[in-house]
Every structure is written in C-alpha cells, then in structure tokens.
Design an enzyme around this catalytic site. Structure first.
Site, PDB file in Angstrom:
ATOM      1  N   GLY A   1       0.636  -1.052   0.156  1.00 35.69           N
ATOM      2  CA  GLY A   1       0.022  -0.046  -0.098  1.00 35.69           C
ATOM      3  C   GLY A   1       0.675   1.237   0.128  1.00 35.69           C
ATOM      4  O   GLY A   1       0.264   2.405  -0.274  1.00 35.69           O
ATOM      5  N   ASP A   2       2.053   1.209   0.316  1.00 35.02           N
ATOM      6  CA  ASP A   2       3.052   2.197   0.169  1.00 35.02           C
ATOM      7  C   ASP A   2       4.405   1.643  -0.045  1.00 35.02           C
ATOM      8  O   ASP A   2       5.174   1.962   0.833  1.00 35.02           O
ATOM      9  CB  ASP A   2       2.915   3.192   1.557  1.00 35.02           C
ATOM     10  CG  ASP A   2       3.738   4.426   1.389  1.00 35.02           C
ATOM     11  OD1 ASP A   2       4.299   4.598   0.233  1.00 35.02           O
ATOM     12  OD2 ASP A   2       3.729   5.141   2.033  1.00 35.02           O
ATOM     13  N   ALA A   3       4.598   1.214  -1.193  1.00 30.03           N
ATOM     14  CA  ALA A   3       5.864   0.251  -1.149  1.00 30.03           C
ATOM     15  C   ALA A   3       7.050   1.216  -1.665  1.00 30.03           C
ATOM     16  O   ALA A   3       7.929   0.463  -2.249  1.00 30.03           O
ATOM     17  CB  ALA A   3       5.640  -0.873  -2.478  1.00 30.03           C
TER      18      ALA A   3
ATOM     19  N   ASN B   1      10.375   2.151   2.893  1.00 27.43           N
ATOM     20  CA  ASN B   1       9.946   1.118   3.687  1.00 27.43           C
ATOM     21  C   ASN B   1      10.204  -0.242   3.725  1.00 27.43           C
ATOM     22  O   ASN B   1       9.550  -1.060   4.107  1.00 27.43           O
ATOM     23  CB  ASN B   1       8.229   1.562   3.503  1.00 27.43           C
ATOM     24  CG  ASN B   1       7.674   2.667   3.813  1.00 27.43           C
ATOM     25  OD1 ASN B   1       8.129   3.209   4.503  1.00 27.43           O
ATOM     26  ND2 ASN B   1       6.578   2.937   2.934  1.00 27.43           N
TER      27      ASN B   1
END
Length: 249
Positions: A174-176, A180
């Site tokens: 979802g926020d690659a 992260n």
C-alpha cells in the site's frame, strides 16, 4: 519525507512515550509526523491524524501481517480524544518494537543503489508471496482507493476510473516506496514498515510505486532493475496506470 537531522525538536508526546529513554530521530514526513527510535529498542511514531491512513488502521494491519512476514510488533497505539485535542485534526501515535536493519534510504544504501534496489524488489515479491489473499480483511483495490480519495475531497480523473484487468491479486503493501523496506548489513531485505494502507489489490499497484520511487531516492536508471529483482517483465500499461493513480490520489 526525509531522515531528519539530530537536532530536530522532540514533540511532548514522544517524550512522554519514551519515558526517559534516549531518542534518535529516524524519519519526518510532509504532514508533520515524526518517528524516533529509543535506546530500549522501541520505535515511536507521532503525528497529526492522517485522513488517508490512521495509525490505528496501521496497528491492525501490522498485527495481521505479522503472522506471516517480518513487520514491527505493535506495543501501543492511541490518539487524542476530542476533548484532549487542542485543534483539528488532533494527534495519533504508534509504538512498535524496533527491528534490526536500516531503511533502504539510509546513507549506507544510498551509496550502494544496486544492492538496495535488488533488495527492495526481492523483498516486495517475498511480501506478496507470503501474505494470504483469501484471509486478508483489508482492501486496497482501485474502487476502494478512488472512494477513499473522494472522501478526502479528491476527484480522480475519469480516465483513471477504469483500471486495466487485474494481473494477479495479492496483499499489497500500500506504500511500497523504497524507504519502507529494511535491509540487513548483508544487503538483503529483512522486514517491511509503514503498512497503514495494506490490502488486497493488483500487484502492479505496489510494483509501480516501488519502481517509481527508485528515481526519487537513487536517481534515474533503476526503475527496471527493481522490476527485474521482483521477478517479472515490465508491464508498461499497468505501470503507467498505477503510477498515475498514485499521483492522483
């Protein structure tokens, strides 16, 4: 978003949660959120309520994903009550157990982009392979993302309302973006962080963002290297669509 300098102001909430532990700044985002590591192996994240992904939602996703793949263990999560909040949007916080390793944008890895890009691509594939779609209660599909954007007052262009057919549904990060993924000293991925938007979607939603973020962090020329490390050939149509959807929402 960036790694802050050591002289960053420490919010009162962070000091209270730290309980006297020594603090090292890890991250600062554009919304005013900050992340610190304590010398007793905790990570404290504090910031204004995010209308897109709350820390309570992230805690729920971390607890679920932690059954299958390395992610931070949740120790505490909370937010100001309406009475406590000094002003909208109020404040929220998340405390997790610190993981070993460094972000893929740590200065060590900014100096070795080939190693970092490979690790991020391989780590994203491992995440997708590990998380069971059938058991996932969270949704990051295109309709869900468009609906979420609308709730925040963002109108997605009509050209993006019909996505390409799904190639492979996976549980997406979802926020690659590359920060992260955490890397060990051997240059291999070891864990993922910031899973507040995790949910089922086409894998290209993650791949497109991860590949796009290589340019933001390492400069041009690493886009296809990340996709190769993931283990697929570039799908230009889906890459273009999901890149545009990310930018629009």
């Amino acid at each position: 978003m960036s790694i802050p300098s050591s002289d960053i102001a420490v919010p009162a909430r962070v000091l209270a949660l730290a309980g006297g532990a020594h603090l090292t700044p890890l991250w600062q985002n554009a919304m005013g959120g900050v992340t610190f590591r304590t010398d007793d192996a905790r990570v404290i994240k504090v910031g204004p309520r995010n209308p897109e992904t709350t820390m309570a939602a992230e805690a729920e996703r971390l607890r679920w994903a932690g059954r299958y793949t390395p992610v931070p263990e949740v120790l505490d999560v909370g937010e100001e009550t309406r009475e406590e909040a000094r002003e909208d949007p109020g404040e929220e916080w998340l405390v997790t157990r610190a993981l070993p390793g460094r972000s893929a944008v740590d200065p060590r890895w900014l100096g070795e982009p080939a190693v970092a890009v490979r690790a991020v691509g391989e780590g994203l594939r491992a995440l997708h392979d590990a998380l069971p779609v059938a058991d996932c209660p969270f949704d990051w599909s295109v309709p869900a993302r468009i609906a979420g954007a609308a709730a925040r007052g963002i109108q997605v262009p009509s050209a993006l309302r019909t996505p390409p057919p799904i190639d492979l549904a996976v549980v997406c990060h979802g926020d690659a973006c590359v920060p992260n993924t955490l890397l060990g000293d051997d240059g291999r991925w070891i864990a993922h962080v910031d899973l507040g938007a995790l949910g089922v979607a086409d894998r290209w939603g993650d791949i497109a963002v991860a590949a796009m973020s290589t340019e933001w962090n390492y400069g041009p020329g690493w886009h296809d290297a990340l996709i190769a490390a993931y283990g697929v050939d570039p799908d230009r149509e889906r890459l273009s669509y999901y890149r545009d959807l990310w930018n629009a929402t």
